[in-house]
Design a protein around this motif. Structure first.
Motif, PDB file in Angstrom:
ATOM      1  N   MET A  32       0.818  -1.211   0.000  1.00 48.59           N
ATOM      2  CA  MET A  32       0.000   0.000   0.000  1.00 48.59           C
ATOM      3  C   MET A  32       0.857   1.269   0.000  1.00 48.59           C
ATOM      4  SD  MET A  32      -3.312  -0.631   0.320  1.00 48.59           S
ATOM      5  CE  MET A  32      -4.230   0.432   1.450  1.00 48.59           C
ATOM      6  N   ARG A  34       3.613   1.886  -1.658  1.00 50.07           N
ATOM      7  CA  ARG A  34       4.556   1.920  -2.777  1.00 50.07           C
ATOM      8  C   ARG A  34       4.749   3.323  -3.369  1.00 50.07           C
ATOM      9  NH1 ARG A  34       1.772  -1.117  -7.684  1.00 50.07           N
ATOM     10  NH2 ARG A  34       2.393  -2.920  -6.460  1.00 50.07           N
ATOM     11  N   HIS A 245     -10.699   5.884   0.847  1.00 51.32           N
ATOM     12  CA  HIS A 245     -10.110   5.656   2.157  1.00 51.32           C
ATOM     13  C   HIS A 245      -8.585   5.553   2.082  1.00 51.32           C
ATOM     14  CE1 HIS A 245     -10.179   4.493   6.314  1.00 51.32           C
ATOM     15  NE2 HIS A 245      -9.718   3.266   6.092  1.00 51.32           N
ATOM     16  N   CYS A 246      -8.028   5.623   0.852  1.00 53.75           N
ATOM     17  CA  CYS A 246      -6.584   5.405   0.700  1.00 53.75           C
ATOM     18  C   CYS A 246      -5.936   6.587  -0.027  1.00 53.75           C
ATOM     19  CB  CYS A 246      -6.314   4.115  -0.071  1.00 53.75           C
ATOM     20  SG  CYS A 246      -7.058   2.672   0.660  1.00 53.75           S
ATOM     21  N   LEU A 249      -2.789   6.256  -2.020  1.00 54.92           N
ATOM     22  CA  LEU A 249      -2.851   5.666  -3.355  1.00 54.92           C
ATOM     23  C   LEU A 249      -3.586   6.578  -4.331  1.00 54.92           C
ATOM     24  CD1 LEU A 249      -3.656   1.942  -2.512  1.00 54.92           C
ATOM     25  CD2 LEU A 249      -1.547   2.821  -3.528  1.00 54.92           C
ATOM     26  N   SER A 250      -4.668   7.228  -3.868  1.00 55.32           N
ATOM     27  CA  SER A 250      -5.491   8.009  -4.785  1.00 55.32           C
ATOM     28  C   SER A 250      -4.975   9.446  -4.929  1.00 55.32           C
ATOM     29  CB  SER A 250      -6.949   7.992  -4.328  1.00 55.32           C
ATOM     30  OG  SER A 250      -7.067   8.595  -3.062  1.00 55.32           O
TER      31      SER A 250
ATOM     32  N   GLU B  88     -13.611  -0.329  -0.279  1.00 55.85           N
ATOM     33  CA  GLU B  88     -12.597   0.625   0.176  1.00 55.85           C
ATOM     34  C   GLU B  88     -11.349  -0.051   0.710  1.00 55.85           C
ATOM     35  OE1 GLU B  88     -12.620   3.837  -0.278  1.00 55.85           O
ATOM     36  OE2 GLU B  88     -14.593   3.705  -1.230  1.00 55.85           O
ATOM     37  N   ARG B  96      -6.004   0.352  -7.762  1.00 63.31           N
ATOM     38  CA  ARG B  96      -4.997   1.405  -7.865  1.00 63.31           C
ATOM     39  C   ARG B  96      -3.609   0.807  -8.105  1.00 63.31           C
ATOM     40  NH1 ARG B  96      -5.884   6.972  -8.370  1.00 63.31           N
ATOM     41  NH2 ARG B  96      -7.922   7.390  -7.417  1.00 63.31           N
ATOM     42  N   MET B  97      -3.322  -0.268  -7.401  1.00 70.08           N
ATOM     43  CA  MET B  97      -1.970  -0.838  -7.469  1.00 70.08           C
ATOM     44  C   MET B  97      -1.757  -1.650  -8.731  1.00 70.08           C
ATOM     45  SD  MET B  97      -0.903  -1.840  -3.580  1.00 70.08           S
ATOM     46  CE  MET B  97      -2.349  -2.705  -3.070  1.00 70.08           C
TER      47      MET B  97
END
Lengths: 267, 429, 117
Positions: A32, A34, A245-246, A249-250, B88, B96-97
Motif C-alpha cells: 500500500m 509503494r 479511504h486510501c 494511493l489516490s 474501500e 490502484r496498485m
C-alpha cells in the motif's frame, strides 16, 4: 522469535536518516505504501512490515486470541521497534493502524516519537451521540463479503500453501494478491478493527500528531476526523482533496507533501 | 458473459452470400446496441468514483433512471454498506496498485430494498502520458452462482460444525470411559503396615473398557485382603461384570474373609445374575488375605483361585516358582464350583506376583504367531527375584512395552512383598 | 492364521461338531451362532472334536462353556475329543477339565457311549 520473518519487515531508504515506520491497515499489506516510499527514501530510513495474517507475514504465528484486540497488533509494532532498536521513530499508520500506533506509542513511548494518522477512526460503529458511520449489522455484511471472496483467495494462495515457493511464477501470483489473506485471519482482523472502541485512548497521546483525512471517505467520514483532532491535544488536522479511504494511493502527491512537511517540522 | 459465441462456417457456398448479408444486417447497429443491452452491466467512472456512463442493463437491474445516476452517484453508492467497506479496503487499493481487478463478489442495491449479487471487474484507462483517466467496470449477474456458492459455504460450515461436534462427543466419551475405568480400579493402594505393594494396569484400547481388576483393602485389625482377576469379554457389558465382581468381593470379605467363601459368594452372584440371561458371564479370580507378623517381618499368605493362572512367588534367595492352584473353576459358570486354596509365607525380601493372561497371551515373534507363555514369564520373574514390588512392576512394565502391538489385551499386575531389612517401607500405586 | 471352519454331522450317539482352525475373539461369535441351531435330545452325547483346532483364546473358551450350558439344559452329555495340548493346558488352568469329559479322539468319544449302552 524472528520478528523480521514473522512480520516480513523491510528496511529501506537512507540508513543515516530519522526512522519512519509505515504501517498498513486492514485489507492489504505493505505494498500500500509503494507511492509513499520514494518520497521518503532520500532523507529517511523507512521501515515497512506486514501484520501477522496479512501479506507475506508468517501465518503460523497467527493467534486468534492475541489478535482479538488491537493491543495484540500494537505489541507486534512494539516488538518490531525493539527488534530494530528504534528510538523516537515516527509511526505512520493507515486506517486501523493509526489507532494501533496510538496504543504502541503508549506502550513504548521511548520508541515512538511522533504519529501520522492516515484516515483514522477510533470507533466505526455509531454510539450514543457519536457517529462512526456504521451499524453492527454493516460489519456483519463486510464479514459476509470477505467470505464470498474466499475462492479468489484460494486460487492466489494455493501455491504458497502447497509449498511451491521455488516456482518462479509465484512472484507474479503474489503481486496479484496484495490483499489476499487467509479468510479466517482476515475475519479476526476485520472484527478487531471494526468492533473495537479506542476513543478513550486518544486523550493519552503525548507526541506530535498529524491527522490526514479525505474529503470523501465512507469509512472515516470528516466528523470522525474532527473528533480525533479534538481529542488529541495539540494535533494537526489536514484535509486532503481526495476520495476514498486510501489517499496515499489516490492522492499520493498531496499525501506525501503533508507527511514530509510534518516530518521536517520535527527535526 | 459478455462474449459472442464462435460462429461455425456456413455449410453451402450458395448460401454464403445471403448469410453474410444477414449477419451484417444483424451486426450493423451493434456498437451502441451491444453496449446498452449487453447481458452484463457496463459502467465508467472518474477516478474519484463518480459515474460518467452506465448502460441500460445495469440501470434496469438497479431500477434507476439514467439522470439520477450519471454525474450524481459514485460507484460505491450502488453497493451495500458491507460491500462499500470491502470496496474501500480491498477493491479500490488493488485496482490502484494493479490497474485492474476481476471477479470480485459484491452486492448492488436495487430500488425497493432488494440486493443483487454481482461479480465485478474493473480496469483503469490511462492517458497518453500514463496518468489514470477513468475506470471501466463490468458487472455480471451472479444471483444463481452466488446461491450455489452460498450452498457450498453452508455445506462447508455444516461439515465443520459436525466435525467439531463429533470431536467433542468423542472427547466426552473418552473422559466418561476413563472415569468408569478408574472406578473399576483403586486410585491408589492403601498403605499396608509391614507389606510393600505395587500395581499396574495396561489398557489395550483407550476406547474399549477392559475387564481386568484388582484391589487391596483391610479386613480386620491384623489382616488385609487382595484380589486380582479377569472378566470374560470386553466393552461396557464386561465392565458391568467387573464392577459387580469388585464390589461383591469387597462386600463378601466384610462378612467372611476366607478366600473360598469370598469366591463362592461371587460365584453365586454371577451365576444367578447371568446364567439364565442368554449371555453367560464369568471371570477368573485370585482372592487372598495377607497377615504381616511384625515380630519376624514375615507375611502369611492364604489364597484361593477360581480358574486363574497360578501366582508367582519370587524369593529373596533367587528361587522363583508358581504357587499352583489346579482344579479351581472359572467363577460363575456353574451353580456351585470348586475353588482351590494355597498358602505360603513371604520372608523379608520375598514378593508375590499376581497377573492376568494379557501378559502370558501376548503375541510374540516376528509374525506375532506365538504366545509369550508361562515358561518365559517364569524365567523373566526369576531375573527379578529379590527386588522389591515396585521394581518388579517397573521391570514388567518394560516387558509389556516391549511387546508393542503384540499386547492386544488388558493386563493387570499386582505385587505384594515382605520388605527386606533396611530402608523404609514404600508403597507405589 | 487359518480362518475358522466348523462342520456338524450326526452320529448314532448324537451330533458331532468339528472345529478347524483358530477360535478367537474375531470368530468365536460364529460358533456361538451355530450352537443356537443345534438340537439335542435327552441322553444324547454332543461330541466337540477339537483335534484340528489350531488356537483357542478366552473367547473360544466362552464358546465351549456355552456349548456345555446347551447340553446341560437338554439333559444331554457333552465331551471334548482330541483336545490339543495348548488348549488342554488352558482348560486345566480354568478348571474346565473337571466339567468336560475328555477323549483322545472322536472315534473313542462315540464308541465309549455305545459301550456304555
Amino acid at each position: 522469535m524472528d520478528i523480521d520473518r514473522r512480520n516480513n519487515v523491510t528496511v529501506t531508504g537512507n540508513p543515516q536518516g530519522p526512522t519512519v515506520v509505515l504501517a498498513h491497515g486492514f485489507g492489504c499489506d505493505q505494498n500500500m505504501w509503494r507511492l509513499t516510499v520514494p518520497a521518503l527514501a532520500e532523507d529517511y530510513r523507512v521501515v515497512l512490515f506486514d501484520y501477522v495474517g496479512s501479506g507475506r507475514s508468517d501465518l503460523s504465528a497467527f493467534s486468534a486470541d492475541r489478535y482479538a484486540s488491537l493491543d495484540g497488533y500494537a505489541r507486534d509494532v512494539v516488538e518490531v521497534c525493539e527488534a530494530l532498536d528504534l528510538r523516537d521513530a515516527t509511526f505512520v499508520g493507515h486506517s486501523v493502524s493509526a489507532m494501533i500506533g496510538v496504543l504502541a506509542a503508549g506502550m513504548a513511548p521511548e520508541r515512538i516519537g511522533a504519529l501520522v494518522m492516515v484516515a483514522p477512526s477510533p470507533r466505526y460503529i455509531d454510539d450514543d451521540g457519536y457517529r462512526g458511520g456504521f451499524s453492527a449489522e454493516d460489519i456483519d455484511e463486510l464479514l459476509g463479503s470477505l467470505e464470498s471472496n474466499y475462492l479468489g483467495w484460494s486460487a492466489a494462495m494455493a501455491p504458497v500453501i502447497m509449498g511451491n515457493a521455488e516456482r518462479p511464477e509465484l512472484g507474479e501470483e503474489l503481486k496479484n494478491s496484495f490483499c489476499a489473506t487467509d479468510p479466517d485471519m482476515a475475519r479476526v482482523f476485520a472484527q478487531t478493527t471494526f468492533l473495537s472502541d479506542s476513543r478513550d485512548d486518544l486523550k493519552g497521546v503525548r507526541v506530535p500528531t498529524l491527522i490526514l483525512e479525505c474529503t470523501h471517505d465512507v469509512i472515516a467520514p470528516r466528523e470522525v476526523g474532527a473528533f480525533v483532532h479534538q481529542a488529541i491535544p495539540g494535533s494537526t488536522l489536514v484535509t486532503l482533496d481526495a476520495t476514498g479511504h486510501c489517499p496515499h494511493l489516490s492522492a499520493p502527491e498531496a499525501t506525501n507533501e503533508a507527511i514530509t512537511g510534518f516530518l521536517a517540522g520535527l527535526r | 458473459m459478455c462474449r459472442t459465441g464462435h460462429q461455425s462456417d456456413p455449410p453451402e457456398a450458395d448460401d454464403e452470400m445471403a448469410s453474410d448479408a444477414a449477419f451484417t444486417a444483424l451486426l450493423e447497429d451493434s456498437a451502441e446496441e451491444l453496449y446498452e443491452s449487453a447481458p452484463c452491466g457496463y459502467l465508467s467512472t472518474l477516478m474519484d468514483g463518480t459515474i460518467a456512463k452506465v448502460n441500460a442493463t445495469l440501470l434496469g437491474w438497479l431500477g434507476l433512471e439514467r439522470e439520477a445516476v450519471v454525474g450524481r452517484m459514485r460507484f460505491t453508492d450502488l453497493l451495500t454498506v458491507g460491500g462499500k467497506l470491502y470496496h474501500e479496503t480491498h477493491f479500490a487499493p488493488l485496482l490502484r496498485m494493479q490497474g485492474r481487478i476481476s471477479g470480485i463478489a459484491l452486492e448492488v442495491k436495487q430500488t425497493g430494498g432488494a440486493r443483487m449479487p454481482v461479480l465485478v471487474s474493473s480496469v483503469v484507462k490511462h492517458g497518453s502520458t500514463g496518468e489514470p483517466l477513468l475506470i471501466r467496470t463490468t458487472v455480471f449477474d451472479a444471483r444463481d452462482r452466488r446461491a450455489y456458492e452460498e450452498e457450498l459455504l453452508r455445506g462447508r460450515k455444516a461439515a465443520e460444525e459436525a466435525h467439531r461436534q463429533a470431536e467433542a462427543d468423542r472427547a466426552r466419551l473418552q473422559d466418561a470411559l476413563a472415569v468408569l475405568q478408574q472406578s473399576l480400579l483403586p486410585a491408589t493402594l492403601p498403605p499396608v503396615p509391614g507389606v510393600e505393594t505395587a500395581a499396574h494396569y495396561h489398557t489395550a484400547h483407550p476406547d474399549r473398557l477392559g475387564g481386568d481388576f484388582y484391589d487391596v483393602f483391610p479386613v480386620d485389625g491384623k489382616r488385609f485382603a487382595f484380589f486380582l482377576g479377569d472378566v470374560c469379554g470386553k466393552g461396557p457389558q464386561a465392565a458391568a461384570v467387573t464392577s459387580l465382581t469388585r464390589y461383591t468381593l469387597r462386600a463378601a470379605a466384610v462378612h467372611d474373609s476366607d478366600p473360598v467363601s469370598a469366591l463362592t459368594t461371587l460365584n453365586k452372584v454371577l451365576h444367578e445374575r447371568y446364567a439364565g440371561s442368554g449371555d453367560p458371564r464369568y471371570c477368573t479370580a485370585v482372592f487372598g488375605t495377607l497377615e504381616p507378623d511384625p515380630g519376624t517381618g514375615q507375611v502369611a499368605i492364604h489364597l484361593a483361585s477360581g480358574g486363574h493362572p497360578p501366582v508367582l512367588v519370587l524369593r529373596a534367595d533367587g528361587t522363583t516358582d508358581f504357587l499352583p492352584t489346579p482344579g479351581g473353576l472359572l467363577v460363575g459358570i456353574l451353580p456351585s464350583a470348586p475353588f482351590v486354596t494355597a498358602t505360603t509365607v513371604l520372608d523379608p525380601g520375598d514378593t508375590l506376583l499376581l497377573y492376568t493372561d494379557g501378559l502370558t497371551e501376548a503375541r510374540t515373534g516376528e509374525d506375532r504367531d506365538s504366545l509369550y507363555g508361562y515358561e518365559a514369564l517364569l524365567a523373566f520373574a526369576a531375573g527379578q527375584a529379590g527386588k522389591p514390588p515396585h521394581a518388579v512392576i517397573q521391570a514388567l512394565i518394560g516387558l509389556l512395552d516391549g511387546f508393542g502391538d503384540g499386547l492386544d489385551d488388558d493386563t493387570a499386575l499386582l505385587a505384594l512383598g515382605a520388605p527386606a531389612p533396611g530402608p523404609a517401607t514404600k508403597n507405589a500405586p | 492364521m487359518s480362518p475358522l471352519k466348523v462342520t456338524t454331522r450326526d452320529a448314532e450317539t448324537g451330533p458331532v461338531l468339528e472345529i478347524v482352525g483358530e477360535l478367537d475373539y474375531a470368530n468365536a461369535g460364529e460358533l456361538r451362532d451355530l450352537l443356537a441351531t443345534i438340537t439335542l435330545q435327552p441322553g444324547q452325547r454332543f461330541v466337540v472334536d477339537l483335534s484340528r483346532m489350531e488356537f483357542c483364546d478366552s473367547s473360544g473358551i466362552t464358546a465351549l462353556i456355552a456349548a456345555h450350558s446347551l447340553a446341560q439344559e437338554a439333559q444331554a452329555d457333552i465331551v471334548l475329543a482330541g483336545v490339543p495340548a495348548n488348549t488342554l493346558r488352558i482348560l486345566r488352568i480354568v478348571g474346565l477339565d473337571q466339567i468336560f469329559t475328555l477323549y483322545p479322539d472322536r472315534d473313542s468319544a462315540v464308541r465309549s457311549l455305545d459301550e456304555r449302552r
